[in-house]
Design an enzyme around this catalytic site. Sequence first.
Site, PDB file in Angstrom:
ATOM      1  CD  GLU A   1      -2.951  -1.040   2.388  1.00 13.93           C
ATOM      2  OE1 GLU A   1      -3.903  -1.845   2.375  1.00 13.93           O
ATOM      3  OE2 GLU A   1      -2.768  -0.211   3.295  1.00 13.93           O
TER       4      GLU A   1
ATOM      5  CD  GLU B   1      -3.425   7.742   7.780  1.00 10.38           C
ATOM      6  OE1 GLU B   1      -3.028   6.821   8.522  1.00 10.38           O
ATOM      7  OE2 GLU B   1      -3.941   7.544   6.676  1.00 10.38           O
TER       8      GLU B   1
END
Lengths: 415, 308
Positions: free
Chosen positions: B44, B55
């Site tokens: 990824e 995040e």
Amino acid sequence: MSSDTSKFGEYGGQYVPEALMPAIEELDDAYRRYVLENEDGFVDEFRERLRDFGGRPTPLQRADRLSERYDTDLFLKREDLLHGGAHKLNNALGQVLLAKYMGKERIVAETGAGQHGTATAMAAAHLDVPCEIYMGERDINRQRPNVFRMRLNGAAVNPVTTGRGTLKEAISETMRDWATTVETTHYVIGSVVGPHPFPTMVREFQSVISEEARRQFDDQVGGLPDSVVACAGGGSNTMGAFSRFVSDESVDLYAVEAGGSSLAVDEEEGVAPNSASLSTGTEGVLHGARTKLLQDRDGQIVESHSVSSGLDYAGVGPELAYLVDEGRVTPVTVDDDAALEGFHRLSQTEGIIPALETAHAVAWLEQATSEQLGDSVVVCVSGRGDKDLESVIEETASREIPNAPDMDVFSGGMR
Amino acid sequence: MSRLDEAFADGPAFVPYLALGDPDLESSLEYVRALDRGGADVIELGLPFSEPIAEGPTIQSAVVRSLSGGMTPTKFFDAVETLDVDAPLVCMTYYNLVYQFGGSEARSASEDASGGTASEGAGPRPFVERAAEVGIEGFVVPDLPAEEAGPLREACDEFGLDLIFIVAPTTRGERLERIMERTSGYVYVQARLGVTGAKADVSDQTGASLDRLDRWDLPKAVGFGISSGEQAREVVAAGADGVIVGSALVDIVAEGTSAASQTASGDVAEGHENGDSTEAVADRLETLARELKRGALAGAERAQSERT
């Protein structure tokens, strides 16, 4: 699935991490039941607390000297007189109360200028719910009095150090907290931004402004005003001041944005030295909604700027973006210098020291044509300026603001 | 069967994540190759967005490093085009970048004409088309729930790419059905609530999440918080078809970066030290990759023996 439509034209929607979706659906359901249908008497309790704790209704006051200056009947909707000194309590009290009805045990919120943070901290103390506020480090330094107020009301204040440390980063960080604690926590978002149902729900809580103003104007003058003017950052006082007038086509609605120091975007630096997303922004997705944004050509969000922390945001409520595209709301801008002049003008002519956000709305009157203002104008005084005194004195000293008082009183000869 | 499905076909998959351009493009490409050598089955690649709301601090910092190094969607695709690795590549990014790509010209034109109305040129199709061209096999878009994913799903179908959805510990019932109808390649099982970031333990929500997904055949890759071979083993033993590891790898890049900048500020001749540092970081990444892959394989053996 949705209580109201989740979209305003193409704007709005729910662009959030999957972990938050069940909570947003739960909120949507609670909003529908408690706020729209008055289940368990929510609305009655909310109104009662707004009155007894908040001090509503706030006055609609004729501003005599400004009326003379602009040759119109000019009225001020005095949200600065709401408890806490700004319109923010309308929404904060509504959401914290809703969180209690939903059985949530904890409140998180972001704040830019600190007005929403202080309103949320007050509401949370009043309703006895633990509360944590995320605030950009830079804003913490710009708005010290509000940080003290939040702490005094028992809220934790968490500094956000990513990016430039302003509202945009504070919202992102609060969403991260919420994604971790979603099962027990409600996120009291401070403006008509974010994923559905927030833009609709916050607008409904703030609509008390135009609901009162409409009635008060009719009582005092008769009929409807020709125009309503409000400053716009995220747009909560704007939508609050406009919403009950939106269907009155004869009433012109002006959203005054922060023009900052320039309306251009510096692609190289990733900076827009303004916060005028309605006037200059383009469509995109930020913080859960599709709306108008200050962004570069790749879609990276640029850093906004305004002398006023509360307007310093790269996005804007999706409903406002829609109303602008529909031609129902006219976006206009006022730059930093003009806003400071507006700040001093309202202080001197009406004895009201406005928030720097409000000062933008006041300043625009100076630029507006008499056709735009019409025979009667309602200006939303979204907040009082006590929180801004330090920055106003600093900013005024570093610029040529013709109507500013001199502060030589501090450099006198006493030894 | 897509290349992503296939990557899970012979044993548990190890799916590492890195932000491309962190701390600079050349080094990050070297790091991706190291992960490939270390046994990655899918990689990824993060395309950094300025507001990465899903995040934690580790990947936020990586995003800042990459953006300040000048990373853009165009550079991302150009770099991927030159990248020669065995593992199929997935692009992980946020929806605004997908939505704006290739729309800027149309947008400024419509702005000129009408003062900034919603841009008709914007939409996910140009982004997906370019991704397909450079050899990307699929997308993970953490701020795009199934409800808003129609246009991207359509574009992915048109160009034969996979769209991987995240299933959270809070995802149940009808929502789960809706997501599983739309996801392809694999499903990203978010091991715990919250944001990305390395953790010392395996979330006890993992098993329950995997059980809820039991009746679907699509490969289930678990991410959020996995940092060691031991954790990888536990997660696979609990029934996962793969492990996704991001922050633990990004931490290695971050340490290497701060070491390199210390060297540079210490008035040592720069070029060599920094060059060595990229290699050293790549070696460390490859080592951890091998550990994670071994852990996943060990977990599969245990799962196998428990079944028989």
